[in-house]
Motif scaffolding. Structure first.
Motif, PDB file in Angstrom:
ATOM      1  N   PHE A   1      -1.690   7.944   1.741  1.00  0.00           N
ATOM      2  CA  PHE A   1      -1.553   6.505   1.939  1.00  0.00           C
ATOM      3  C   PHE A   1      -2.300   6.064   3.190  1.00  0.00           C
TER       4      PHE A   1
ATOM      5  N   PRO B   1      -2.443   3.633   6.619  1.00  0.00           N
ATOM      6  CA  PRO B   1      -1.377   3.270   7.562  1.00  0.00           C
ATOM      7  C   PRO B   1      -0.666   1.996   7.108  1.00  0.00           C
ATOM      8  N   PRO B   2       0.653   1.898   7.315  1.00  0.00           N
ATOM      9  CA  PRO B   2       1.406   0.695   6.912  1.00  0.00           C
ATOM     10  C   PRO B   2       0.897  -0.551   7.637  1.00  0.00           C
TER      11      PRO B   2
ATOM     12  N   TYR C   1      -4.885  -4.726  12.029  1.00  0.00           N
ATOM     13  CA  TYR C   1      -5.632  -3.793  11.189  1.00  0.00           C
ATOM     14  C   TYR C   1      -7.027  -3.585  11.779  1.00  0.00           C
TER      15      TYR C   1
ATOM     16  N   GLU D   1       6.427  -4.784   5.001  1.00  0.00           N
ATOM     17  CA  GLU D   1       5.513  -3.693   5.303  1.00  0.00           C
ATOM     18  C   GLU D   1       4.806  -3.270   4.015  1.00  0.00           C
TER      19      GLU D   1
ATOM     20  N   THR E   1       2.246  -0.675   2.255  1.00  0.00           N
ATOM     21  CA  THR E   1       1.635   0.646   2.369  1.00  0.00           C
ATOM     22  C   THR E   1       0.833   0.899   1.098  1.00  0.00           C
TER      23      THR E   1
ATOM     24  N   CYS F   1       0.719   0.005  -4.371  1.00  0.00           N
ATOM     25  CA  CYS F   1       1.095  -0.599  -3.091  1.00  0.00           C
ATOM     26  C   CYS F   1       2.614  -0.594  -2.970  1.00  0.00           C
TER      27      CYS F   1
ATOM     28  N   LYS G   1      12.765  -0.253  -2.000  1.00  0.00           N
ATOM     29  CA  LYS G   1      11.313  -0.079  -2.108  1.00  0.00           C
ATOM     30  C   LYS G   1      10.832  -0.755  -3.379  1.00  0.00           C
TER      31      LYS G   1
END
Length: 366
Positions: free
Chosen positions: A252, A254-255, A310, A337, A339, A347, A358
């Motif tokens: 993945f 980075p968040p 970012y 958040e 990810t 995603c 989640k």
């Protein structure tokens, strides 16, 4: 059969029962509600043979008996009577008389002995859970269930019990919601069952008292939930839920943290000009900025910019706007958040430092 009951006592359970009954039935008696009087207790039953709700109420001046009444007509009469009206109900052959101080009604009825029995297997497993806890778990996941998908196991919700760990999972193949919580009392159980779509919806409606304690029992093909004076029963989906664990086993990026209100508002505005059929929006991540773009066949366009932290390479990924809105709206925190998988295959949307809920959305091609 003869008894009296207050309209406000009868109406709530009757509304719950009628919601289970399908409007169009192959068997006319399934459009009726079963009423049984025994020892000053009125038992109301409604079923479509896949789901059943049974409610028990105390009544006065009761004479034992059993009959079935047209459910929706009975409900409409009770609903339109003034509050706190006392209703006297009495059977005369194949008719039932309903009377109040100012109103009289006669309803045709069908014999109770013809009412089909809801066959249940022996319940081998059971556990207790607060109604508020279960209702929250259902609300966080049930909107992801498929509707009339040929993969019938997706037309329901996975309930996974592992001792004192509770996990609910729902997916329509394009998105997936996972809600995890802990039970107060260890169950010693390890079980995975699939509750059908309509059963999940009716059970959620039934849980209107968040302080109530539920007794949940289930077997390999049935589930039963007892709350107050009502019992909900449903047949389970006879299938195995697909293994969704593989989606976690990948690399993945980075968040990325985004203010939830800003993201929700931007998505809502951009989706106005998205293609009405596909509802697609494009997320373009650049230096400290998220660009959300939408366009449609009429060559109309929308673009929103959101500040983010970012510093990586610029990339774009497209999603169904409604799927993203559903996910973001169900977060409790003020920060969402995101990810994203390194290969842009999925995603994750969740709350920072909170893994209870989640939501996973698969990208789309625009």
């Amino acid at each position: 059969m003869k008894f009296s009951i207050n309209r406000d006592t009868l109406l709530p359970p009757l509304q719950q029962i009628v919601s289970v009954i399908e409007k169009k039935q192959t068997m006319p008696i399934l459009s009726n509600v079963l009423m049984v009087i025994d020892a000053d207790t009125l038992t109301l039953t409604g079923t479509d043979l896949e789901i059943q709700i049974v409610s028990r109420l105390a009544v006065i001046g009761a004479q034992p008996g059993a009959i079935t009444l047209p459910a929706r007509k009975f409900l409409d009469i009770c609903r339109l009577l003034p509050p706190n009206t006392e209703i006297r109900i009495e059977q005369h052959d194949d008719m039932v008389k309903l009377a109040t101080s100012r109103s009289r009604f006669s309803l045709s009825c069908l014999p109770a002995e013809n009412y089909p029995e809801f066959a249940e297997s022996q319940m081998e497993n059971s556990f207790q859970i607060g109604a508020g806890k279960l209702k929250k778990a259902l609300e966080k996941t049930m909107f992801c269930m498929a509707n009339q998908d040929v993969r019938y196991y997706l037309n329901g919700l996975l309930l996974h019990i592992s001792n004192n760990a509770l996990k609910l999972v729902a997916s329509d193949g394009h998105r997936l919601a996972i809600y995890e919580d802990a039970l107060e009392t260890p169950t010693g159980l390890e079980a995975r069952i699939i509750v059908p779509r309509k059963g999940v919806q009716e059970l959620s409606r039934l849980l209107d008292d968040s302080d109530a304690q539920l007794q949940v029992s289930f077997s390999s093909n049935h589930i039963k939930v007892a709350v107050h004076n009502s019992v909900f029963s449903a047949k389970l989906v006879d299938s195995k839920y697909p293994d969704f664990g593989k989606v976690f086993q990948q690399a993945f990026l980075p968040p990325l943290a985004i203010q939830k209100p800003l993201l929700r508002e931007a998505l809502t505005r951009a989706s106005i000009l998205a293609n009405e059929k596909f509802r697609g929006v494009t997320f373009r991540f650049a230096a400290d900025l998220l660009h959300i773009n939408a366009h449609n066949p009429e060559h109309e366009e929308a673009e929103e910019e959101l500040p983010i932290t970012y510093g990586g390479d610029e990339f774009s990924i497209s999603f169904n706007a409604q799927y993203m809105l559903d996910a973001v709206s169900n977060l409790d925190a003020d920060t969402a958040e995101l990810t994203i998988a390194s290969n842009l295959s999925s995603c994750f949307i969740n709350e920072p430092e909170q893994q209870t809920y989640k939501f996973i959305v698969m990208p789309m091609r625009l």
